[in-house]
Design a protein around this motif. Structure first.
Motif, PDB file in Angstrom:
ATOM      1  N   LEU A   1     -18.449   9.632   2.766  1.00 17.08           N
ATOM      2  CA  LEU A   1     -18.787   8.448   1.961  1.00 17.08           C
ATOM      3  C   LEU A   1     -19.954   7.682   2.570  1.00 17.08           C
ATOM      4  N   VAL A   2     -20.052   7.673   3.893  1.00 13.75           N
ATOM      5  CA  VAL A   2     -21.211   7.055   4.550  1.00 13.75           C
ATOM      6  C   VAL A   2     -22.485   7.780   4.133  1.00 13.75           C
ATOM      7  N   VAL A   3     -22.434   9.103   4.094  1.00 14.82           N
ATOM      8  CA  VAL A   3     -23.595   9.882   3.660  1.00 14.82           C
ATOM      9  C   VAL A   3     -23.968   9.526   2.222  1.00 14.82           C
ATOM     10  N   ALA A   4     -22.974   9.470   1.332  1.00 18.43           N
ATOM     11  CA  ALA A   4     -23.244   9.168  -0.074  1.00 18.43           C
ATOM     12  C   ALA A   4     -23.830   7.772  -0.238  1.00 18.43           C
ATOM     13  N   SER A   5     -23.270   6.780   0.455  1.00 22.64           N
ATOM     14  CA  SER A   5     -23.771   5.413   0.318  1.00 22.64           C
ATOM     15  C   SER A   5     -25.154   5.270   0.939  1.00 22.64           C
ATOM     16  N   THR A   6     -25.413   5.993   2.020  1.00 24.58           N
ATOM     17  CA  THR A   6     -26.736   5.952   2.636  1.00 24.58           C
ATOM     18  C   THR A   6     -27.773   6.594   1.721  1.00 24.58           C
ATOM     19  N   ALA A   7     -27.403   7.689   1.062  1.00 29.47           N
ATOM     20  CA  ALA A   7     -28.305   8.304   0.086  1.00 29.47           C
ATOM     21  C   ALA A   7     -28.602   7.326  -1.047  1.00 29.47           C
ATOM     22  N   TRP A   8     -27.610   6.567  -1.461  1.00 30.64           N
ATOM     23  CA  TRP A   8     -27.806   5.543  -2.498  1.00 30.64           C
ATOM     24  C   TRP A   8     -28.800   4.492  -2.010  1.00 30.64           C
ATOM     25  N   GLY A   9     -28.585   4.009  -0.793  1.00 28.72           N
ATOM     26  CA  GLY A   9     -29.488   3.009  -0.243  1.00 28.72           C
ATOM     27  C   GLY A   9     -30.907   3.536  -0.095  1.00 28.72           C
TER      28      GLY A   9
ATOM     29  N   ALA B   1     -21.590  -0.996  -0.553  1.00 28.36           N
ATOM     30  CA  ALA B   1     -21.107   0.365  -0.293  1.00 28.36           C
ATOM     31  C   ALA B   1     -21.474   0.821   1.112  1.00 28.36           C
ATOM     32  N   ILE B   2     -22.684   0.518   1.542  1.00 26.74           N
ATOM     33  CA  ILE B   2     -23.121   0.916   2.886  1.00 26.74           C
ATOM     34  C   ILE B   2     -22.292   0.199   3.940  1.00 26.74           C
ATOM     35  N   HIS B   3     -22.187  -1.138   3.822  1.00 31.01           N
ATOM     36  CA  HIS B   3     -21.422  -1.904   4.799  1.00 31.01           C
ATOM     37  C   HIS B   3     -19.952  -1.463   4.838  1.00 31.01           C
ATOM     38  N   SER B   4     -19.363  -1.290   3.668  1.00 31.43           N
ATOM     39  CA  SER B   4     -17.938  -0.943   3.604  1.00 31.43           C
ATOM     40  C   SER B   4     -17.669   0.422   4.217  1.00 31.43           C
ATOM     41  N   SER B   5     -18.532   1.385   3.909  1.00 35.97           N
ATOM     42  CA  SER B   5     -18.284   2.747   4.396  1.00 35.97           C
ATOM     43  C   SER B   5     -18.461   2.846   5.905  1.00 35.97           C
TER      44      SER B   5
ATOM     45  N   VAL C   1     -32.573   3.559  -3.457  1.00 32.11           N
ATOM     46  CA  VAL C   1     -32.990   2.213  -3.885  1.00 32.11           C
ATOM     47  C   VAL C   1     -34.318   1.837  -3.223  1.00 32.11           C
ATOM     48  N   LEU C   2     -34.430   2.117  -1.927  1.00 31.91           N
ATOM     49  CA  LEU C   2     -35.648   1.762  -1.193  1.00 31.91           C
ATOM     50  C   LEU C   2     -36.856   2.544  -1.693  1.00 31.91           C
ATOM     51  N   GLY C   3     -36.612   3.717  -2.276  1.00 27.08           N
ATOM     52  CA  GLY C   3     -37.730   4.566  -2.696  1.00 27.08           C
ATOM     53  C   GLY C   3     -38.029   4.529  -4.173  1.00 27.08           C
ATOM     54  N   ARG C   4     -37.387   3.627  -4.913  1.00 23.66           N
ATOM     55  CA  ARG C   4     -37.654   3.579  -6.347  1.00 23.66           C
ATOM     56  C   ARG C   4     -39.051   3.017  -6.618  1.00 23.66           C
ATOM     57  N   LYS C   5     -39.683   3.593  -7.630  1.00 24.43           N
ATOM     58  CA  LYS C   5     -41.033   3.173  -7.987  1.00 24.43           C
ATOM     59  C   LYS C   5     -41.026   2.015  -8.982  1.00 24.43           C
TER      60      LYS C   5
ATOM     61  N   VAL D   1     -31.789  -3.391   0.981  1.00 17.86           N
ATOM     62  CA  VAL D   1     -31.311  -3.023  -0.355  1.00 17.86           C
ATOM     63  C   VAL D   1     -30.837  -4.257  -1.106  1.00 17.86           C
ATOM     64  N   LYS D   2     -30.134  -5.143  -0.405  1.00 21.80           N
ATOM     65  CA  LYS D   2     -29.650  -6.367  -1.038  1.00 21.80           C
ATOM     66  C   LYS D   2     -30.805  -7.244  -1.497  1.00 21.80           C
ATOM     67  N   ARG D   3     -31.868  -7.328  -0.682  1.00 19.32           N
ATOM     68  CA  ARG D   3     -33.028  -8.131  -1.070  1.00 19.32           C
ATOM     69  C   ARG D   3     -33.727  -7.567  -2.306  1.00 19.32           C
ATOM     70  N   MET D   4     -33.533  -6.286  -2.550  1.00 19.65           N
ATOM     71  CA  MET D   4     -34.125  -5.667  -3.736  1.00 19.65           C
ATOM     72  C   MET D   4     -33.243  -5.841  -4.971  1.00 19.65           C
ATOM     73  N   GLY D   5     -32.157  -6.586  -4.824  1.00 19.25           N
ATOM     74  CA  GLY D   5     -31.300  -6.874  -5.967  1.00 19.25           C
ATOM     75  C   GLY D   5     -30.202  -5.864  -6.217  1.00 19.25           C
ATOM     76  N   MET D   6     -29.947  -4.959  -5.262  1.00 18.89           N
ATOM     77  CA  MET D   6     -28.914  -3.944  -5.446  1.00 18.89           C
ATOM     78  C   MET D   6     -27.746  -4.213  -4.504  1.00 18.89           C
ATOM     79  N   ARG D   7     -27.062  -5.321  -4.769  1.00 14.54           N
ATOM     80  CA  ARG D   7     -25.950  -5.721  -3.906  1.00 14.54           C
ATOM     81  C   ARG D   7     -24.825  -4.678  -3.870  1.00 14.54           C
TER      82      ARG D   7
END
Length: 344
Positions: free
Chosen positions: A328-336, A294-298, A339-343, A283-289
């Motif tokens: 919160l882990v679930v929410a941040s993972t859904a966010w990640g 959020a993933i790491h923190s949760s 990001v990975l699935g954006r077209k 996710v970070k490599r895709m520019g969404m730091r």
């Protein structure tokens, strides 16, 4: 590809609304944790969606509720012999009542704005079925909650850990759906030509692994398996717990034995962590730091809370926070995953 059709569509407003509902679900998960830890879930023995909105308002009404509670095994075998009086009953009644009330408020916070957006033709093309599905999930969650409660009203002194897990999993699946849909709408608001994100194979693997961990955690909670050991990383001075009962077979042990489930919940967490680290780095490599943070923190906070909860003998505040941060882990993972699935 989703188009802004009709022209009155307001994807940004819908996204903000769904984020607010998701925040209410986070509160609901927290209240649910408190309800479970205070053993309040069986204090209301009837499901009255409308009449149950108000608590008892007179002494006679309180006495009637207490008498109804006295008929179930939890009171007869546990709380009655322990000397529970009306004042103590009122304390557990509050948390179950508040839990149900908050569920009703979430339903209204979703259904009423949905009707308003629908009437104003503010919903972008293709989103109505998804929003209806989220509303249906909320209704299913309420039904699953009552289904869970009924498991403890006749023969058991607690609720089925299988039904408890179902209740929690539906709530967290709904949370993930709210977050994902809000992010799709936010993306659409930024770019009317943007397509919806898709679920990639890697993201699906991460979500399944996380779901297994949540399922194990729910079973641990339902069986009070968190109390079987207070040391870490060992369990009662051994890596492999000595108290596992294999007499009924491996499957029964896997689904019922508190020592085995506690062990699995501890160590499967690290497999999930590895996957989440990989997700966060991608996710970070895709520019969404921010999503990566959020993933790491949760999950980092969740690991520390899990260890602290065990080592303090299931300290109340830590156990509640452990359930909240799990959501919160679930929410941040859904966010990640989004990001990975954006077209675009």
């Amino acid at each position: 590809m989703t188009a802004l059709n009709p022209p009155t569509a307001r994807p940004n407003a819908l996204s903000t609304w769904l984020v607010c509902v998701a925040a209410m679900v986070l509160v609901m998960v927290t209240i649910g944790g408190i309800t479970r830890l205070t053993e309040s879930g069986l204090s209301i023995v009837e499901w009255e969606p409308v009449a149950g909105t108000l608590p008892p308002l007179t002494q006679d009404a309180w006495e009637a509720e207490f008498e109804a509670y006295k008929q179930i095994p939890e009171y007869i075998e546990v709380n009655g012999p322990a000397g529970m009086d009306l004042a103590a009953f009122k304390k557990i009644y509050f948390w179950e009542w508040f839990h149900r009330l908050w569920g009703r408020l979430i339903g209204l916070a979703f259904a009423l704005p949905l009707a308003w957006f629908w009437a104003r033709k503010a919903i972008p093309q293709g989103y109505k079925p998804r929003l209806i599905a989220l509303l249906a999930l909320g209704a299913l969650q309420g039904a699953a909650g009552w289904w869970m409660v009924t498991s403890g009203l006749s023969e058991r002194t607690d609720v089925s850990h299988f039904r408890l897990a179902t209740h929690l999993m539906i709530a967290l699946f709904t949370l993930g759906g709210l977050v994902w849909t809000a992010l799709d709408l936010k993306q659409l608001a930024r770019d009317p030509a943007a397509g919806n994100a898709r679920l990639t194979g890697f993201a699906a693997v991460v979500l399944v692994a996380l779901a297994v961990q949540i399922l194990l955690g729910a079973w641990v909670a339902g069986l009070d398996a968190g109390y079987v050991a207070r040391d870490w990383p060992l369990m009662n001075d051994a890596f492999w717990p000595a108290g596992i009962d294999w007499s009924s077979g491996w499957w029964f042990a896997f689904t019922h034995d508190p020592f085995l489930l506690h062990f699995l919940h501890r160590w499967w967490a690290w497999a999930v962590v590895v996957l989440l680290v990989v997700m966060a780095r991608r996710v970070k490599r895709m520019g969404m730091r921010p999503a990566s943070i959020a993933i790491h923190s949760s999950f980092g906070t969740q690991i520390l809370l899990g260890i602290a909860t065990v080592m303090t003998g299931m300290a109340f505040a830590l156990a509640v926070l452990h359930q909240l941060v799990g959501a919160l882990v679930v929410a941040s993972t859904a966010w990640g995953a989004h990001v990975l699935g954006r077209k675009n």
